[in-house]
Design a protein around this motif. Structure first.
Motif, PDB file in Angstrom:
ATOM      1  N   THR A  69       0.825  -1.210   0.000  1.00  0.00           N
ATOM      2  CA  THR A  69       0.000   0.000   0.000  1.00  0.00           C
ATOM      3  C   THR A  69       0.855   1.254   0.000  1.00  0.00           C
ATOM      4  O   THR A  69       0.372   2.337  -0.288  1.00  0.00           O
ATOM      5  CB  THR A  69      -0.934   0.027   1.233  1.00  0.00           C
ATOM      6  OG1 THR A  69      -0.149  -0.257   2.397  1.00  0.00           O
ATOM      7  CG2 THR A  69      -2.043  -0.990   1.111  1.00  0.00           C
ATOM      8  N   ALA A  70       2.144   1.128   0.334  1.00  0.00           N
ATOM      9  CA  ALA A  70       3.022   2.310   0.357  1.00  0.00           C
ATOM     10  C   ALA A  70       4.449   1.918   0.026  1.00  0.00           C
ATOM     11  O   ALA A  70       5.273   1.714   0.910  1.00  0.00           O
ATOM     12  CB  ALA A  70       2.953   2.985   1.716  1.00  0.00           C
ATOM     13  N   GLY A  71       4.758   1.778  -1.236  1.00  0.00           N
ATOM     14  CA  GLY A  71       6.136   1.556  -1.661  1.00  0.00           C
ATOM     15  C   GLY A  71       6.651   0.150  -1.418  1.00  0.00           C
ATOM     16  O   GLY A  71       5.906  -0.761  -1.042  1.00  0.00           O
ATOM     17  N   LEU A  72       7.950  -0.024  -1.667  1.00  0.00           N
ATOM     18  CA  LEU A  72       8.614  -1.303  -1.398  1.00  0.00           C
ATOM     19  C   LEU A  72       8.895  -1.362   0.090  1.00  0.00           C
ATOM     20  O   LEU A  72       9.623  -0.524   0.616  1.00  0.00           O
ATOM     21  CB  LEU A  72       9.938  -1.382  -2.169  1.00  0.00           C
ATOM     22  CG  LEU A  72       9.868  -1.485  -3.687  1.00  0.00           C
ATOM     23  CD1 LEU A  72      11.251  -1.296  -4.287  1.00  0.00           C
ATOM     24  CD2 LEU A  72       9.313  -2.837  -4.111  1.00  0.00           C
ATOM     25  N   ARG A  73       8.302  -2.350   0.756  1.00  0.00           N
ATOM     26  CA  ARG A  73       8.480  -2.414   2.209  1.00  0.00           C
ATOM     27  C   ARG A  73       8.878  -3.814   2.634  1.00  0.00           C
ATOM     28  O   ARG A  73       8.368  -4.802   2.127  1.00  0.00           O
ATOM     29  CB  ARG A  73       7.177  -2.031   2.927  1.00  0.00           C
ATOM     30  CG  ARG A  73       6.918  -0.548   2.914  1.00  0.00           C
ATOM     31  CD  ARG A  73       5.532  -0.231   3.422  1.00  0.00           C
ATOM     32  NE  ARG A  73       5.367  -0.543   4.822  1.00  0.00           N
ATOM     33  CZ  ARG A  73       4.232  -0.334   5.480  1.00  0.00           C
ATOM     34  NH1 ARG A  73       3.184   0.164   4.863  1.00  0.00           N
ATOM     35  NH2 ARG A  73       4.140  -0.620   6.765  1.00  0.00           N
ATOM     36  N   ILE A  83      15.256  -5.513   3.072  1.00  0.00           N
ATOM     37  CA  ILE A  83      15.937  -4.247   2.790  1.00  0.00           C
ATOM     38  C   ILE A  83      17.375  -4.356   3.274  1.00  0.00           C
ATOM     39  O   ILE A  83      17.632  -4.688   4.430  1.00  0.00           O
ATOM     40  CB  ILE A  83      15.211  -3.077   3.481  1.00  0.00           C
ATOM     41  CG1 ILE A  83      13.868  -2.826   2.799  1.00  0.00           C
ATOM     42  CG2 ILE A  83      16.066  -1.814   3.445  1.00  0.00           C
ATOM     43  CD1 ILE A  83      12.984  -1.826   3.504  1.00  0.00           C
ATOM     44  N   ASN A  84      18.293  -4.110   2.376  1.00  0.00           N
ATOM     45  CA  ASN A  84      19.722  -4.141   2.691  1.00  0.00           C
ATOM     46  C   ASN A  84      20.463  -3.387   1.592  1.00  0.00           C
ATOM     47  O   ASN A  84      19.840  -2.890   0.638  1.00  0.00           O
ATOM     48  CB  ASN A  84      20.218  -5.593   2.812  1.00  0.00           C
ATOM     49  CG  ASN A  84      19.796  -6.432   1.616  1.00  0.00           C
ATOM     50  OD1 ASN A  84      20.220  -6.173   0.495  1.00  0.00           O
ATOM     51  ND2 ASN A  84      18.927  -7.423   1.849  1.00  0.00           N
ATOM     52  N   SER A  91      17.174  -1.904  -6.511  1.00  0.00           N
ATOM     53  CA  SER A  91      15.932  -1.137  -6.688  1.00  0.00           C
ATOM     54  C   SER A  91      16.218   0.211  -7.349  1.00  0.00           C
ATOM     55  O   SER A  91      15.465   0.670  -8.213  1.00  0.00           O
ATOM     56  CB  SER A  91      15.235  -0.916  -5.339  1.00  0.00           C
ATOM     57  OG  SER A  91      14.914  -2.151  -4.748  1.00  0.00           O
ATOM     58  N   THR A  92      17.332   0.839  -6.946  1.00  0.00           N
ATOM     59  CA  THR A  92      17.692   2.143  -7.515  1.00  0.00           C
ATOM     60  C   THR A  92      18.091   1.999  -8.977  1.00  0.00           C
ATOM     61  O   THR A  92      17.738   2.838  -9.821  1.00  0.00           O
ATOM     62  CB  THR A  92      18.828   2.791  -6.709  1.00  0.00           C
ATOM     63  OG1 THR A  92      18.490   2.785  -5.321  1.00  0.00           O
ATOM     64  CG2 THR A  92      19.065   4.232  -7.150  1.00  0.00           C
ATOM     65  N   SER A 542      -3.632  -7.633   4.680  1.00  0.00           N
ATOM     66  CA  SER A 542      -2.635  -6.564   4.760  1.00  0.00           C
ATOM     67  C   SER A 542      -1.695  -6.672   3.573  1.00  0.00           C
ATOM     68  O   SER A 542      -1.357  -7.770   3.139  1.00  0.00           O
ATOM     69  CB  SER A 542      -1.840  -6.692   6.058  1.00  0.00           C
ATOM     70  OG  SER A 542      -0.681  -5.896   6.013  1.00  0.00           O
ATOM     71  N   GLY A 543      -1.254  -5.516   3.064  1.00  0.00           N
ATOM     72  CA  GLY A 543      -0.301  -5.522   1.955  1.00  0.00           C
ATOM     73  C   GLY A 543       1.105  -5.890   2.382  1.00  0.00           C
ATOM     74  O   GLY A 543       1.937  -6.248   1.555  1.00  0.00           O
ATOM     75  N   THR A 544       1.387  -5.831   3.674  1.00  0.00           N
ATOM     76  CA  THR A 544       2.780  -6.004   4.119  1.00  0.00           C
ATOM     77  C   THR A 544       2.947  -7.012   5.259  1.00  0.00           C
ATOM     78  O   THR A 544       4.069  -7.380   5.582  1.00  0.00           O
ATOM     79  CB  THR A 544       3.343  -4.658   4.610  1.00  0.00           C
ATOM     80  OG1 THR A 544       2.430  -4.089   5.545  1.00  0.00           O
ATOM     81  CG2 THR A 544       3.533  -3.685   3.457  1.00  0.00           C
ATOM     82  N   GLU A 545       1.853  -7.458   5.887  1.00  0.00           N
ATOM     83  CA  GLU A 545       1.972  -8.331   7.063  1.00  0.00           C
ATOM     84  C   GLU A 545       1.006  -9.511   6.942  1.00  0.00           C
ATOM     85  O   GLU A 545       0.030  -9.434   6.197  1.00  0.00           O
ATOM     86  CB  GLU A 545       1.647  -7.525   8.331  1.00  0.00           C
ATOM     87  CG  GLU A 545       2.601  -6.367   8.572  1.00  0.00           C
ATOM     88  CD  GLU A 545       2.028  -5.362   9.569  1.00  0.00           C
ATOM     89  OE1 GLU A 545       2.667  -5.148  10.597  1.00  0.00           O
ATOM     90  OE2 GLU A 545       0.962  -4.792   9.301  1.00  0.00           O
ATOM     91  N   PRO A 546       1.257 -10.600   7.698  1.00  0.00           N
ATOM     92  CA  PRO A 546       0.384 -11.780   7.600  1.00  0.00           C
ATOM     93  C   PRO A 546      -0.916 -11.596   8.394  1.00  0.00           C
ATOM     94  O   PRO A 546      -1.194 -12.307   9.353  1.00  0.00           O
ATOM     95  CB  PRO A 546       1.254 -12.897   8.199  1.00  0.00           C
ATOM     96  CG  PRO A 546       2.109 -12.191   9.208  1.00  0.00           C
ATOM     97  CD  PRO A 546       2.380 -10.829   8.638  1.00  0.00           C
ATOM     98  N   LYS A 547      -1.707 -10.607   8.000  1.00  0.00           N
ATOM     99  CA  LYS A 547      -2.903 -10.247   8.767  1.00  0.00           C
ATOM    100  C   LYS A 547      -4.161 -10.297   7.909  1.00  0.00           C
ATOM    101  O   LYS A 547      -4.122  -9.985   6.722  1.00  0.00           O
ATOM    102  CB  LYS A 547      -2.773  -8.812   9.300  1.00  0.00           C
ATOM    103  CG  LYS A 547      -1.732  -8.615  10.379  1.00  0.00           C
ATOM    104  CD  LYS A 547      -1.644  -7.137  10.764  1.00  0.00           C
ATOM    105  CE  LYS A 547      -0.606  -6.899  11.862  1.00  0.00           C
ATOM    106  NZ  LYS A 547      -0.471  -5.468  12.168  1.00  0.00           N
TER     107      LYS A 547
END
Length: 594
Positions: A69-73, A83-84, A91-92, A542-547
């Protein structure tokens, strides 16, 4: 001897073909160990390989981050799905390739890079280090980079050329470009370029000045603010918000808010809170509330670590604190922004040109205000990227957008930025409270007045954890084939269902053509039920969590003022929703712990 063996082992790990029995994993391991130049994340993968942890290696290396829902997370850590350093470089590079394709003058326009305070600067992964690597990739390709010299609130960093977050198809096309550019280019790891390249510029002073100047557009009672006797406490939750909220208060004519000393400065470990999310309520606001009591301050304002969201609490006459929900604050913002517009509008301003927006899982209170006052209200899919995108369309068509929000304490007053903004929201709440104080009205009393005029809107939001994607899918597929194939439920327990909207499939029973007005969103599950009794309930992943999240709201007409009755009805409906549609026991769902 041992040292030499270890050295040989590391050398072997780097150059040997890998035989895990999974060719995809073998390839991914080889790529990671060749490409990652960060010793700490590289060592994490080497240790997993050495210990034969193939399942964890597969989880880390055989998938990539996607746009939610808001960018690469994702969490910080080693692997292509985290993310590292390496995944930020990849990504860049993908962004560079896509932007070069979109804009022939990309190398004249440049690229903006900002960061917050998460991750230790000395650790293998901090926001500042990742920002430098992002800048390095672009500087190595002769792209001018506007790199903020210190941490900033998220809304300071514009997204697409419009200033709003990206939506489809940009996200899918960027992901394709990332896949085409996974091997780091020459120069991509050279973060020294940030200190040496003449193409690097610092936009901090200019953007901060412009932002504060723009705030004046939503300040309506500066003289009154300077005389108020109200005191405010502000916590920035160990994040970026302190300096910027202080400046915003100055612009509005206020004395500075009292900062919570233990939480004022950046701390990537968030050492004074269990969870650095002001949405979690009174338990995480403990230090702010105690300080407010000591300082005789009636209103507490809390910005989240990247300062794009806001929580607010007010001391009541009985000595208890009222922590407002996102939906309750939105009711106050909606009333306030329209009231200020009415009092300050030009003679030829037309109310039919005015808009307010909310995500579809948020309260319908703005809809009720709009119906009574004559302005327009629109819903979007969850996520401020959809709100920002729609605001652009409206502004291009000469419309005026006063306010937009999402229930998870994300607010946007005015349109100077096109994302949720905790800094401007904090100072607007302060002005609202100061104005009401002159009439001896508290924020909570004004909320009641709003509900009495436009109808009570009582909502409850929560979630269940589910770590099995097939289970989540079967829950939603069952709802689409409830009593018979391709039939949605007509009842939930004893509660009759009036309409069903399923944005995953694009179905909406309330529309003449049965097609959803909101865009189809096939990658996530979301079904909304409108009940005969005025309740609206949404189930979504959820777009980012197992919810699996649920959002339920009782939308009453102004003549229904028995709040106890409305709350009881909402509770019964939520119980029925959980029991009949989610079936937590049968599906092994884990109840929210707080």
């Amino acid at each position: 001897m041992a040292e030499n063996t270890e050295g040989d082992l590391n050398s072997n790990l780097l150059h040997a073909p890998y035989h895990t029995g999974d060719p995809q994993l073998d390839t991914a391991i080889g790529q990671w160990l060749r490409w990652d130049k960060n010793p700490k994340t590289k060592e994490q993968i080497e240790n997993l390989l050495r210990n034969g942890m193939n399942k964890e290696l597969r989880d880390r290396l055989c998938c990539r981050m996607t746009f939610g829902t808001a960018g690469l997370r994702s969490a910080m850590g080693a692997g292509f799905c985290y993310i590292n350093d390496l995944t930020v470089i990849q990504s860049t590079q993908g962004m560079y390739k896509y932007l070069e394709r979109c804009f022939s003058d990309f190398k004249q326009r440049g690229f903006v890079v900002g960061y917050d305070t998460r991750g230790q600067v000395t650790s293998s992964c901090s926001s500042q280090r990742l920002a430098k690597l992002t800048a390095a990739v672009l500087l190595a390709k002769d792209v001018p980079v506007y790199l903020f010299s210190r941490y900033v609130p998220t809304p300071f960093v514009v997204y697409w050329e419009t200033g709003a977050q990206i939506t489809s198809p940009h996200d899918k096309e960027i992901l394709k470009c990332i896949e085409e550019c996974v091997e780091p280019w020459n120069g991509s790891w050279n973060d020294n370029l940030v200190d040496t390249s003449p193409l690097k510029r610092d936009p901090l002073q200019d953007i901060c000045r412009r932002y504060m100047e723009d705030l004046k557009k939503i300040c309506f009672y500066r003289e009154l603010n300077s005389k108020t006797t109200l005191k405010f406490v502000h916590t920035s939750f160990h994040g970026v918000g302190h300096d910027y909220v202080q400046l915003a208060f100055k612009v509005f004519g206020f004395k500075p808010p009292i900062p919570v000393p233990e939480q004022k400065d950046p701390d990537p470990d968030f050492s004074t809170v269990k969870c650095p999310n002001p949405e979690e309520g009174e338990s995480v606001l403990e230090l702010s509330l105690r300080l407010a009591e000591k300082e005789n301050a009636r209103v507490v304002l809390a910005t989240d670590p990247d300062a794009d969201r806001l929580a607010a609490a007010e001391l009541q006459e009985n000595g208890c604190w009222k922590v407002f929900t996102g939906n309750e604050l939105a009711a106050l913002f909606g009333w306030w922004m329209f009231d200020c517009w009415k009092k300050n509008k030009s003679r030829n301003a037309d109310v039919k040109n005015v808009y307010m927006l909310a995500t579809t899982v948020s309260s319908k209170i703005l809809k009720a205000i709009a119906l009574k006052e004559g302005f327009h209200f629109e819903e979007t899919l969850p996520g401020f990227k959809w709100i920002g995108s729609r605001i652009i369309d409206l502004l291009e068509n000469g419309k005026e957008v006063l306010f937009a929000f999402e229930e998870s304490i994300g607010f946007l007053c005015g349109t100077s930025v096109l994302d949720k903004d905790g800094v401007s929201a904090a100072v607007v709440v302060a002005e609202m409270a100061s104005y009401l104080e002159t009439m001896n009205i508290t924020l909570k009393q004004q909320l009641v007045k709003v509900y009495e005029k436009y109808g009570y809107h009582i909502s409850k939001t929560s979630y269940f954890l589910c770590y099995e994607p097939p289970t989540i899918k079967s829950i939603f597929e069952r709802l689409r084939n409830f009593d018979s194939p391709k039939e949605y439920p007509k009842f939930c327990g004893t509660f009759a269902i009036l309409h069903v909207r399923d944005v995953t499939t694009g179905y909406d029973s309330s529309q003449p053509n049965k097609k959803s007005v909101l865009p189809v969103s096939k990658n996530s599950q979301m079904i909304t039920f409108t009940f005969q009794n005025g309740c609206v309930a949404t189930l979504r992943t959820s777009g980012t969590e197992p919810k699996i999240k649920y959002y339920a709201e009782m939308c009453a007409s102004p003549d229904q003022s028995d709040t106890a009755l409305l709350e009881e009805e909402l509770k019964k409906l939520i119980d029925a929703l959980i029991e009949n549609f989610l079936q937590p026991s049968k599906n092994g769902l884990i109840w929210r712990s707080v």
